[in-house]
Enzyme design. Sequence first.
Site, PDB file in Angstrom:
ATOM      1  N   ASP A   8     -16.224 -24.631  -8.046  1.00 37.11           N
ATOM      2  CA  ASP A   8     -17.494 -25.581  -8.499  1.00 37.11           C
ATOM      3  C   ASP A   8     -17.086 -26.924  -7.892  1.00 37.11           C
ATOM      4  O   ASP A   8     -16.293 -27.187  -7.502  1.00 37.11           O
ATOM      5  CB  ASP A   8     -17.198 -25.689  -9.949  1.00 37.11           C
ATOM      6  N   ASP A  10     -18.739 -30.557  -9.414  1.00 37.08           N
ATOM      7  CA  ASP A  10     -18.456 -31.567 -10.638  1.00 37.08           C
ATOM      8  C   ASP A  10     -17.469 -31.158 -11.538  1.00 37.08           C
ATOM      9  O   ASP A  10     -17.495 -30.300 -12.274  1.00 37.08           O
ATOM     10  CB  ASP A  10     -19.731 -31.662 -11.097  1.00 37.08           C
TER      11      ASP A  10
END
Length: 215
Positions: A8, A10
């Site tokens: 991922d 953020d």
Amino acid sequence: MTDALIFDFDGLLMDTESTLLESWRYEWRQHGLDLAVEGFFADHGGDVNEQRYARLAAAVGVSYDRALSHSRRTAYREKLHAGLEPAPGIRDWIEQAAGLRLAVASSSHVDWVRGNLGRVGLLDAFEVIAGGNEVAGHKPDPAVYRLALERLGIGPEHAVAFEDTPHGVAAAQAAGLRCVAVPNAFTPVTRFATADLVLAGAAGNPLRTVLGKLS
């Protein structure tokens, strides 16, 4: 056998969640108001900034200028990003990933991911970047992970995902991936019970040791 790692972006590779929250706190303060953290972060990967602007507009009243507010907030966030580095331990993980293929599966726009990784000199480390603007559903929908796997040309059994939110973990596992959770500062660790492994952070956890715990 693990051939690839899918991250991922953020809150995991870089703590852009904190800069997002602080930019909104800053904007609320411009109107003499305080923004509560509770309820700020959504339980999905989609963009909810329009709802946030609507909430601020309702709090300010008829004097609220949406265009000015957006311009001021995003300019402030850019200042915060000027000094933002990868999360502690992430550079070490990337160095320790020699021989493994690296990808990003993010709900954010690919330009956002590429721009931030490029600024800190990490863009070239990632073979694949899949973004939320390229799929119809956002996490916990597994679409962006499936896209990353498709671009890597491998099955989910050959990759491991890394996530910082419960809906991210759900998305990775729905795509058939094992998932390591590194909870962000805004989500209780108790919400990550379904993750295959939960870590306090990348720092102090050598990548090979982490992957070994999944075997």
